[in-house]
Design a protein around this motif. Structure first.
Motif, mmCIF file in Angstrom:
data_model
loop_
_atom_site.group_PDB
_atom_site.id
_atom_site.type_symbol
_atom_site.label_atom_id
_atom_site.label_comp_id
_atom_site.label_asym_id
_atom_site.label_seq_id
_atom_site.Cartn_x
_atom_site.Cartn_y
_atom_site.Cartn_z
ATOM 1 N N UNK A 1 0.878 -1.170 0.000
ATOM 2 C CA UNK A 1 0.000 0.000 0.000
ATOM 3 C C UNK A 1 0.912 1.217 0.000
ATOM 4 N N UNK A 2 1.176 1.730 -1.202
ATOM 5 C CA UNK A 2 2.151 2.811 -1.315
ATOM 6 C C UNK A 2 3.511 2.295 -0.893
ATOM 7 N N UNK A 3 4.091 2.942 0.086
ATOM 8 C CA UNK A 3 5.431 2.543 0.522
ATOM 9 C C UNK A 3 5.394 1.495 1.631
ATOM 10 N N UNK A 4 4.186 1.295 2.226
ATOM 11 C CA UNK A 4 4.168 0.324 3.339
ATOM 12 C C UNK A 4 3.430 -0.957 2.958
ATOM 13 N N UNK A 5 3.685 -1.984 3.750
ATOM 14 C CA UNK A 5 3.059 -3.292 3.509
ATOM 15 C C UNK A 5 1.844 -3.440 4.415
#
Ligand SMILES: Nc1ncnc2c1ncn2[C@@H]1O[C@H](COP(=O)(O)OP(=O)(O)OP(=O)(O)O)[C@@H](O)[C@H]1O
Length: 227
Positions: free
Chosen positions: A18-22
């Protein structure tokens, strides 16, 4: 068959970017389903019910752990092998029927059998038997648009079991129906599961229907827990 279990999820991880995060949806999740068992999956929206069903049904790959179907570890199989297992051993039912609109009810149920190599006559005979079993034999030649929501869902259930799978996975199969129709469709689904001895994992928000199954599980912090 090895240990009486048809399906096992062992320490399954499933994450989405999700964007830069998991986003961790399944986190070392364990789950098992016995032969002939019917289990309700009840969890809030977004908890990961569809993710669990898709992972169990070999539509998605786990990021860790393994899915074992009828004693066979499926994590390292090729796409072709997984497709063959899905085609032969797993039936799916969704909230919306996804029937092919230009084909009749009986043709929709014949389709997966033809893909598996049955003759038209054999496929038609089984499709008609299933429609009778679902108490809609007289609607066999109607197209989906000419059927009620409850009838469409009964055709979708018949199609899901057309190839006599071992496992039925259903994602809100009665979620789109009014309460009386939902109960009627669930009666047919339950009778079919009990009669054929297949194992079923059924996501539902309907607590009344969940209470009729052998066991109820939910998702908490990425784990599958009984409740
Ligand atoms: N392919 C994907 N890529 C990124 N995020 C995803 C993907 N599939 C699902 N998600 C996210 O994972 C979470 C769990 O989704 P999932 O569809 O499994 O939940 P659910 O419990 O079935 O929800 P609902 O009851 O609303 O259908 C949600 O936050 C969803 O947005």
């Amino acid at each position: 068959m090895t240990n009486g279990l048809l399906l096992e999820l062992k320490a399954v991880d499933r994450r989405y970017d999700e964007g830069t995060r998991k986003l961790t949806i399944l986190d070392q999740a364990d789950f098992s389903l016995k032969h002939g068992e019917m289990v309700a999956l009840v969890a809030p929206s977004g908890a990961g019910k569809s993710t669990l069903l898709h992972t169990a049904g070999l539509l998605e790959w786990p990021d860790g752990g393994d899915v074992i179907l009828n004693g066979r570890a499926c994590g390292r199989l090729s796409d072709d092998e997984r497709t063959a297992i899905r085609r032969n051993d797993i039936g799916f039912v969704y909230q919306f029927h996804h029937l092919l609109p230009e084909f009749s009810a009986v043709e929709n149920i014949m389709m997966p059998q033809l893909v598996c190599g049955l003759s038209r006559a054999q496929a038609r005979e089984r499709a008609l038997q299933l429609l009778d079993y679902m108490k809609i034999g007289e609607r066999a030649e109607h197209r989906p648009a000419e059927l009620s929501g409850g009838e469409q869902q009964r055709v979708a259930i018949a199609r899901a079991v057309a190839n006599a799978p071992l496992l039925l996975l259903a994602d809100e199969p009665t979620g789109n129906l009014d309460p009386a129709t939902a109960s009627y469709v669930f009666d047919a689904l339950e009778a079919l599961v009990r009669h054929s001895g297949l194992s079923a994992l059924i996501a539902t928000h309907n607590h009344e229907l969940a209470a009729r199954m052998d066991r109820r599980v939910t998702l908490e912090g990425g784990k599958v827990v009984d409740f």
